[in-house]
Write a protein that holds these residues in place. Structure first.
Motif, short mmCIF file in Angstrom:
data_model
loop_
_atom_site.label_atom_id
_atom_site.label_comp_id
_atom_site.label_asym_id
_atom_site.label_seq_id
_atom_site.Cartn_x
_atom_site.Cartn_y
_atom_site.Cartn_z
N ASP A 1 0.93 -1.10 0.13
CA ASP A 1 -0.14 -0.07 -0.01
C ASP A 1 0.99 1.06 0.13
O ASP A 1 0.68 2.31 -0.81
CB ASP A 1 -0.91 -0.09 1.32
CG ASP A 1 -1.99 -1.05 0.96
OD1 ASP A 1 -2.36 -1.61 -0.06
OD2 ASP A 1 -2.78 -1.25 2.09
N GLU B 1 2.47 1.78 -3.23
CA GLU B 1 1.30 2.24 -4.20
C GLU B 1 1.10 3.69 -4.16
O GLU B 1 1.09 4.49 -4.87
CB GLU B 1 0.00 1.54 -4.36
CG GLU B 1 0.23 0.38 -5.00
CD GLU B 1 -0.90 -0.60 -4.90
OE1 GLU B 1 -1.83 -0.16 -4.36
OE2 GLU B 1 -0.48 -1.81 -5.28
N ALA B 2 1.07 4.09 -2.76
CA ALA B 2 0.72 5.48 -2.61
C ALA B 2 1.86 6.58 -2.80
O ALA B 2 1.55 7.69 -3.29
CB ALA B 2 0.44 5.58 -0.78
#
Lengths: 166, 375, 300
Positions: free
Chosen positions: B368, B371-372
């Motif tokens: 995550d 991806e952020a």
């Protein structure tokens, strides 16, 4: 010995995988520095330490890149065939061949005059930009091959006997 | 005939063990051995642990007295049921040197007839997983399938979530979901066992017992017990764990786990679905008799996997990755479901407390975050 | 290795439950080796040898090219070895093996007349039938030629079913060329292009020097219609599959054979797992398209 059969060099380059994708005007500029040659089997094409004043594009036949050592004599490291190129020491100062090469068979090649080629590349960076990645591709492939050979992949697996596996 | 159910009052519960024994079963049940609850053969009900449970957290297991008289609210047993059907050591065959070759002179012992009393739903699900491993559509393993066919499975609604439990997340419990012969629920206040036949074999046994009618509230109570156990569970796995692990085979996080992992293989021994084994070929002293045995093995052993005589997974990180990826990801490719049933034993029995759910979550969080950063 | 002090005592059937058959039947039980007699031993290379084996019960062992057997040396142990014979001649079972570990070294010491236990055949096969009508490129590295030999036999037995047939073989040195007589025969055929390259030229070797992928790069096959079969060390197979696909051969038409240790060959022992595959039953022959992702993963 200059080849007597006159096929336009541009066409030979156009059909050679090394130059695949290059535009005709660029091939013409390159062809201006090139002649064709045939080597008889056994002819020494390059000599280690000699001035690297040309670059060879193989059209047919076979050339062995070799090294001579006092322990093992002349040892072929790799054979090159139609579609391969031979030699890039002409690109790197001091322009001396690092290995020798001998024709294994009657071999036909396009030979580029290195000073002429270097001048052409100096004058036309666009041409250099298109030519250099092709050399890097070949060098990378040769390096990869050399490393695989160095790995001795087919040799006896190291340490297996001691561990008794299988 | 499968729909036989009833109430087995405390005074009549011995009859179940007697009925099983009479049919030739060796009855295995949770027993207290020293400071742990394990699984062992019993011949009488009073040998089955009563009023005991265990507090389990990452790297710890502590026996504890319950404030009730439940027998099957044990949390996952310290010695897994796996060994009953997939023994740690099994004889495969014996051969004799004939002087002109060899001939087979024995094969696996006849499978014992065993009744597994008080299986938790997670352990029952593990048996269903191993059923698929040992009868894979091409080959059936005679040792496991022989024992399995002779086994009678009596599973209990789980009334005690351990800190390391996550069967609800894996959808294997706490109610008795996987195939068995008899489902059993210990009703509140020691009111008796609600017993429900789940197979013809189970029904046959129950129909011979002094069953009282099922109280009106029994089924509601059974479901409430399971719901309360599910609600008490704190662990879960990230969404799409199989895909997550598949996407990150080369993730640097494996190195972080390897820095803690001792590569001891406790998790694989404790895991009720881990099935790997080695074969040992042994000979008599005079060399004329050769035997092949199968013994449990672990993918944490250095020599577990090799090619051309060299161990393939030299690093601890590759071995941990192999274990967790097989359990949570590639098991789906092989058998269409997770290899993890959420019993939490690998967490409890890891000497350094590595937590399979935490490691999966850590990987998900790292994904995550990556991806952020890209967004 | 441990020993059995009283080998049989612990395993006698208990009197109350007599077992119908005391001895298992090797013909029907995949866990039990069938005795085979070694009828011929051929030392191929300094550490590599070939056994010709005949079943003691006389029943031939039918197999498909690419499959393997478990070879058992009495009291020593068992190893997976691919079958190297001609599938059209199942009466003689042929295994080429390299002596690298305890079991294979024990085999190296065995002579004609000795007995080997065989379980098998196991695993997936080279899908020869999918290659019909097109070009076939066989790429072998080192002892990787052994599992490809039954395939080459089949290709040559059914030569008219295929367009061009190329055999590209990389060996360590000229002395390490396996099946020399046959390789020479393939090179002498007009309907096969067999090329051998060596990593290290010795003696009077006048052939190509360099890795086998260079033979792929040189082409000579019609990529869109080509089916390729690859076997050798993993690094070599990776390079070869990569070279083939760069030449335009579809990944789905490239096949490779994996090597892993196996204890049961039945999918129970778990040793040969490679990602979601059990190499023993889902392999050893895999489609490159299905495994291209995992092939480069280190220590997987």
């Amino acid at each position: 010995m200059t080849d007597t059969v006159k096929e336009p060099i541009e066409r030979l380059l156009h059909n050679h995988p090394f130059f695949a994708g290059m535009e005709e005007p660029m091939l013409e500029k390159l062809a201006a520095c090139a002649t064709t040659r045939t080597y008889k089997a056994g002819h020494r094409v390059l000599k280690e330490g000699a001035c690297a004043d040309h670059f060879t594009v193989l059209l047919s036949g076979c050339v062995a890149v070799e090294v001579a050592t006092p322990e093992q004599g002349v040892t072929p490291l790799q054979t090159l065939h139609a579609g391969d190129i031979l030699g890039w020491s002409w690109l790197v100062a001091p322009y001396r061949w690092t290995f020798s090469a001998t024709a294994r068979e009657d071999t036909r090649a396009v030979i580029f005059d290195a000073p002429c080629l270097r001048r052409a590349l100096e004058a036309d960076h666009e041409l250099a930009y298109h030519l250099m990645p092709r050399f890097i591709g070949v060098m990378s492939e040769r390096l990869h091959s050399a490393r695989l050979q160095m790995l001795d992949l087919y040799g006896p697996p190291a340490g297996a006997r001691e561990r008794g596996l299988a | 005939m499968d729909d036989v159910s009833g109430l087995l009052r405390p005074a009549d519960q011995s009859a179940l063990i007697d009925a099983l024994t009479a049919r030739g079963y060796t009855v295995l049940a949770p027993v207290r051995q020293g400071d742990a609850l394990t699984v062992a053969p019993v011949t009488a009900l009073d040998q089955v642990a009563r009023g005991w449970t265990a507090d389990q957290t990452a790297g710890t297991y502590r026996l504890r007295r319950r404030d009730d008289a439940r027998r099957f609210a044990t949390t996952p047993a310290a010695l897994p049921w796996k060994r009953v059907l997939h023994p740690p050591e099994a004889h495969l065959w014996t051969a004799r040197d004939t002087g002109n070759g060899f001939e087979m002179i024995s094969k696996p012992e006849p499978p014992p007839k065993q009744a597994l009393l008080g299986l938790l739903p997670c352990d029952l699900a593990a048996i269903a997983r191993q059923d698929k491993v040992f009868d894979n559509g091409t080959f059936a393993d005679p040792v496991y399938t022989g024992r399995r066919e002779n086994a009678l499975l009596i599973a209990a609604t789980c009334a005690q979530a351990g800190d390391t439990c996550f069967c609800a997340a894996m959808e294997t419990g706490p109610d008795v979901r996987s195939p068995c012969d008899i489902a059993l629920t210990e009703l509140d206040d020691d009111a008796g066992w609600l017993v429900e036949a789940r197979s013809g074999k189970g029904a046959e046994i129950l129909s011979g017992l002094p069953l009282a009618p099922v109280p009106d509230t029994a089924f509601t109570q059974r479901d409430a017990i399971a719901e309360a156990t599910a609600a008490a569970q704190i662990r879960t796995l990230p969404a799409d764990t199989p895909g997550l692990l598949h996407r990150h085979l080369d993730h640097p996080h494996w190195q972080a786990v390897a820095d803690r992992c001792l590569s001891c293989g406790n998790c694989t021994n404790q895991c009720p679905t881990c099935f790997c084994s080695n074969t040992e070929d042994v000979t008599s002293l005079d060399g004329t008799i050769a035997e092949r045995r199968r013994v449990w093995d672990s993918c944490f052993s250095l020599d577990f996997t090799y090619a051309t005589g060299r161990p393939l997974r030299q690093s601890t990180e590759s071995r941990y990755r192999q274990w967790i990826t097989h359990k949570l990801s590639t098991w789906h490719d092989q058998f269409g479901e997770s290899g993890c049933i959420g019993c939490g034993r690998c967490i409890t029995w890891c000497p350094v407390g590595i937590d399979i759910t935490e490691e999966a979550a850590a990987l998900a969080a790292l994904e995550d975050a990556a991806e952020a950063a890209h967004a | 290795m441990s020993t059995l002090a009283t080998p049989l005592k612990g395993h006698a059937p208990p009197p109350e439950a007599p077992h119908p058959a005391a001895a298992p039947d090797p013909a029907t039980d995949p866990m039990v080796p069938r005795p085979f007699r070694i009828v011929r031993v051929k030392k191929e290379l300094s550490d590599t040898f070939t056994f010709d084996l005949v079943a003691q019960d006389g029943a031939p062992l039918g197999f498909r090219p690419g499959q393997f057997n478990m070879l058992y040396v009495f009291g020593v142990g068992e190893v997976p070895i691919s079958i190297s014979g001609d599938p059209a001649v199942p009466e003689v079972l042929v295994h080429t093996t390299r002596a690298v570990g305890t079991v294979t070294r024990a085999m190296w010491a065995m002579k004609a007349g000795a007995t080997i236990g065989i379980r098998g055949p196991f695993g997936s096969a080279w899908p020869v039938e999918t290659a019909r009508g097109g070009d076939v490129v066989v790429v072998a590295g080192g002892i990787g030629l052994a599992p490809l030999r039954p395939l080459i036999h089949t290709l040559l037995n059914q030569r008219e079913s295929f367009n061009r047939v190329m055999i590209l073989y990389g060996a360590r040195t000229p002395e390490d060329i396996l099946y020399k007589t046959e390789v020479r025969a393939w090179r002498g055929r007009f309907d096969v292009s067999a090329q051998v390259t060596v990593d290290r030229a010795t003696g009077g070797w006048s052939g190509p020097v360099g890795v086998v992928t260079r033979l792929i790069n040189a082409g000579g096959f019609d990529a869109p219609s080509t089916t390729a079969f690859v076997c050798g060390p993993e690094v070599m197979m990776r390079a070869a599959c990569d070279a083939l696909t760069r030449k335009g051969v579809a990944r789905g038409k490239v096949w490779l054979s994996m090597e892993r240790n196996m204890k049961c060959a039945l999918g129970f022992c778990g040793h040969c797992q490679w990602g979601g595959a059990f190499v023993c039953k889902d392999g050893p022959v895999f489609n490159y398209a299905a495994v291209a992702d995992r092939l480069p993963v280190a220590e997987y």
